[in-house]
Design a protein around this motif. Structure first.
Motif, PDB file in Angstrom:
ATOM      1  N   ARG A   1      12.424 -22.701 -17.462  1.00  0.00           N
ATOM      2  CA  ARG A   1      12.535 -22.063 -18.753  1.00  0.00           C
ATOM      3  C   ARG A   1      13.125 -20.776 -18.811  1.00  0.00           C
ATOM      4  NH1 ARG A   1       6.664 -23.060 -20.865  1.00  0.00           N
ATOM      5  NH2 ARG A   1       6.195 -23.145 -18.763  1.00  0.00           N
ATOM      6  N   VAL A   2      13.846 -20.554 -19.768  1.00  0.00           N
ATOM      7  CA  VAL A   2      14.433 -19.089 -19.890  1.00  0.00           C
ATOM      8  C   VAL A   2      13.975 -18.226 -21.189  1.00  0.00           C
ATOM      9  CG1 VAL A   2      16.641 -17.745 -20.100  1.00  0.00           C
ATOM     10  CG2 VAL A   2      16.646 -19.912 -18.616  1.00  0.00           C
ATOM     11  N   ILE A   3      13.474 -17.172 -20.809  1.00  0.00           N
ATOM     12  CA  ILE A   3      13.239 -16.237 -21.884  1.00  0.00           C
ATOM     13  C   ILE A   3      14.308 -15.195 -21.935  1.00  0.00           C
ATOM     14  CG2 ILE A   3      11.507 -14.462 -22.869  1.00  0.00           C
ATOM     15  CD1 ILE A   3       9.301 -15.895 -21.057  1.00  0.00           C
ATOM     16  N   TYR A   4      14.937 -14.928 -23.119  1.00  0.00           N
ATOM     17  CA  TYR A   4      16.054 -14.039 -23.426  1.00  0.00           C
ATOM     18  C   TYR A   4      15.511 -12.787 -24.150  1.00  0.00           C
ATOM     19  CZ  TYR A   4      20.527 -11.899 -24.675  1.00  0.00           C
ATOM     20  OH  TYR A   4      21.616 -10.970 -24.783  1.00  0.00           O
ATOM     21  N   VAL A   5      15.425 -11.665 -23.728  1.00  0.00           N
ATOM     22  CA  VAL A   5      14.743 -10.435 -24.182  1.00  0.00           C
ATOM     23  C   VAL A   5      15.906  -9.609 -24.620  1.00  0.00           C
ATOM     24  CG1 VAL A   5      13.158  -8.549 -24.005  1.00  0.00           C
ATOM     25  CG2 VAL A   5      12.827 -10.769 -22.851  1.00  0.00           C
ATOM     26  N   HIS A   6      15.988  -9.151 -26.159  1.00  0.00           N
ATOM     27  CA  HIS A   6      16.861  -8.481 -26.621  1.00  0.00           C
ATOM     28  C   HIS A   6      16.477  -7.390 -27.600  1.00  0.00           C
ATOM     29  CE1 HIS A   6      17.675 -10.831 -30.384  1.00  0.00           C
ATOM     30  NE2 HIS A   6      16.778 -11.648 -29.687  1.00  0.00           N
ATOM     31  N   ALA A   7      17.269  -6.499 -27.989  1.00  0.00           N
ATOM     32  CA  ALA A   7      17.123  -5.441 -29.085  1.00  0.00           C
ATOM     33  C   ALA A   7      18.318  -5.289 -29.614  1.00  0.00           C
ATOM     34  CB  ALA A   7      16.288  -4.446 -28.555  1.00  0.00           C
ATOM     35  N   ARG A   8      18.299  -4.482 -30.922  1.00  0.00           N
ATOM     36  CA  ARG A   8      19.463  -4.045 -31.622  1.00  0.00           C
ATOM     37  C   ARG A   8      20.003  -2.830 -30.680  1.00  0.00           C
ATOM     38  NH1 ARG A   8      15.696  -3.888 -35.697  1.00  0.00           N
ATOM     39  NH2 ARG A   8      15.671  -1.491 -35.768  1.00  0.00           N
ATOM     40  N   ASP A   9      21.316  -2.671 -31.032  1.00  0.00           N
ATOM     41  CA  ASP A   9      21.992  -1.420 -30.197  1.00  0.00           C
ATOM     42  C   ASP A   9      21.240  -0.104 -30.561  1.00  0.00           C
ATOM     43  OD1 ASP A   9      23.814  -3.197 -29.202  1.00  0.00           O
ATOM     44  OD2 ASP A   9      25.671  -2.582 -30.366  1.00  0.00           O
ATOM     45  N   ASP A  10      21.152   0.047 -31.818  1.00  0.00           N
ATOM     46  CA  ASP A  10      20.416   1.318 -32.165  1.00  0.00           C
ATOM     47  C   ASP A  10      19.337   1.602 -31.215  1.00  0.00           C
ATOM     48  OD1 ASP A  10      19.671  -0.722 -33.986  1.00  0.00           O
ATOM     49  OD2 ASP A  10      18.461   1.135 -34.952  1.00  0.00           O
ATOM     50  N   VAL A  11      18.366   0.633 -31.242  1.00  0.00           N
ATOM     51  CA  VAL A  11      17.194   0.881 -30.482  1.00  0.00           C
ATOM     52  C   VAL A  11      17.238   1.020 -29.096  1.00  0.00           C
ATOM     53  CG1 VAL A  11      14.872  -0.680 -29.708  1.00  0.00           C
ATOM     54  CG2 VAL A  11      15.792  -0.722 -32.177  1.00  0.00           C
TER      55      VAL A  11
END
Length: 327
Positions: free
Chosen positions: A126-136
């Motif tokens: 299973r794949v967890i994709y962790v991301h956030a906004r550019d400004d963060v």
């Protein structure tokens, strides 16, 4: 094993290298045997691959999985994923997690191929994709005064943009998206515990019902978005204004509106239609986002009710309130 305590979700300061959990050292042979899916001697492993944007919190996610009993390896190149799984299969490791980072331009295709090979061998990756906004991400990098791994001679935002492009393929195939832009470490832990903590009893589909405020932006990790702004706003009732949708009198006011019950009943029917299809397609995680203006009253009450109804439908469901307390 990840080491050291960090207060935030920032993983920009981590150094690459494998990490092993405390306890038995595991298999000692340097040459692992091939993993034969037809043999009965080695049971398939539960495998989680944590990937995503640098600085978004991949290592924090890995630490949560480790606390939940997974064998975690940090910053593992995609080419080493299968050998590590085969090595673990020879010992007593049944739950293996790898934090995989961008190290080459062939990263996405390499990782996708490694996951395919593992699935063909009878494992359950299973794949967890962790991301956030550019400004963060920019703010997190500036706080630790480090360069982005793909920045080169360009700017920080250049490195972030290049990494997003490299991750496009694997992001589209991820089982679970986690947007850490507005999460603290405790909320990240709750999100992953909801998905992974129920060892031996995890249902085919796990649901998170997230309330949010439209004025703070749409949640990027939502599968379905519901707008609760058609209901009267408790903000305009003086005795309800300081309270939230988790308080009984606010919840009673919102759910007692003439249109509220019909809306909940009809949308629950929609969910009953969607859930079997999601299960047939192998979807493991569902995020239903419920929005109102500020994410304080209507969306919170409706999200709590949807979580209750989804639980009654046999799902493991939990409500999470993204913007509660921001006002």
């Amino acid at each position: 094993m990840t080491t050291g305590a960090r207060s935030g979700l920032d993983d920009t300061a981590a150094a690459p290298g494998p990490a092993a959990p405390d306890g038995p050292a595991g298999p000692q042979s340097d040459v692992p045997p091939g993993l034969d899916p037809t043999t009965t001697e080695v049971q398939p492993l539960e495998i989680v691959v944590v990937t995503g944007l640098s600085g978004a919190g991949k290592l924090s996610a890995g630490r949560v999985l480790e606390d939940l009993g997974w064998f975690v390896v940090d910053n593992l190149p995609p080419a080493l994923l299968q050998p590590m799984v085969e090595l673990g299969a020879r010992g007593d490791i049944r739950r293996f997690a790898a934090v995989v980072d961008v190290r080459s331009r062939a990263f996405s295709s390499d990782l996708q191929e490694a996951i395919r090979v593992l699935a063909d061998a009878g494992n359950r990756p299973r794949v967890i994709y962790v991301h956030a906004r550019d400004d963060v991400l920019v703010r997190r990098y500036e706080s630790v005064r480090r360069e982005h791994p793909l920045q080169g001679n360009g700017t920080l935002i250049d490195g972030i943009s290049e990494e997003r492009a490299l991750l496009t393929g694997i992001a589209g195939e991820a089982d679970l998206w986690v947007d850490t832009s507005d999460l603290n470490v405790h909320q990240l832990r709750a999100t992953l515990e909801n998905a992974f903590a129920r060892e031996g009893g995890t249902p085919p589909l796990t649901a998170t019902v997230m309330s949010f405020g439209f004025k703070y932006g749409l949640p990027l990790d939502a599968d379905l978005v519901v707008d609760a702004r058609f209901l009267p706003n408790p903000h305009w009732i003086p005795e309800l204004r300081p309270k939230t949708g988790k308080d009984a009198d606010v919840s009673d006011y919102v759910l007692g509106q003439p249109d509220a019950r019909e809306f909940l009943d009809r949308y629950t029917d929609v969910l009953r239609l969607l859930i079997p299809g999601y299960r047939r397609e192998g979807k493991r995680y569902l995020t239903l986002a419920v929005g109102c203006t500020g994410g304080k009253h209507r969306s919170v009450a409706i999200a709590e009710e949807f979580a209750r109804r989804l639980t009654a439908e046999g799902l493991t469901a939990a409500a999470r309130h993204r913007d509660l307390g921001r006002e």
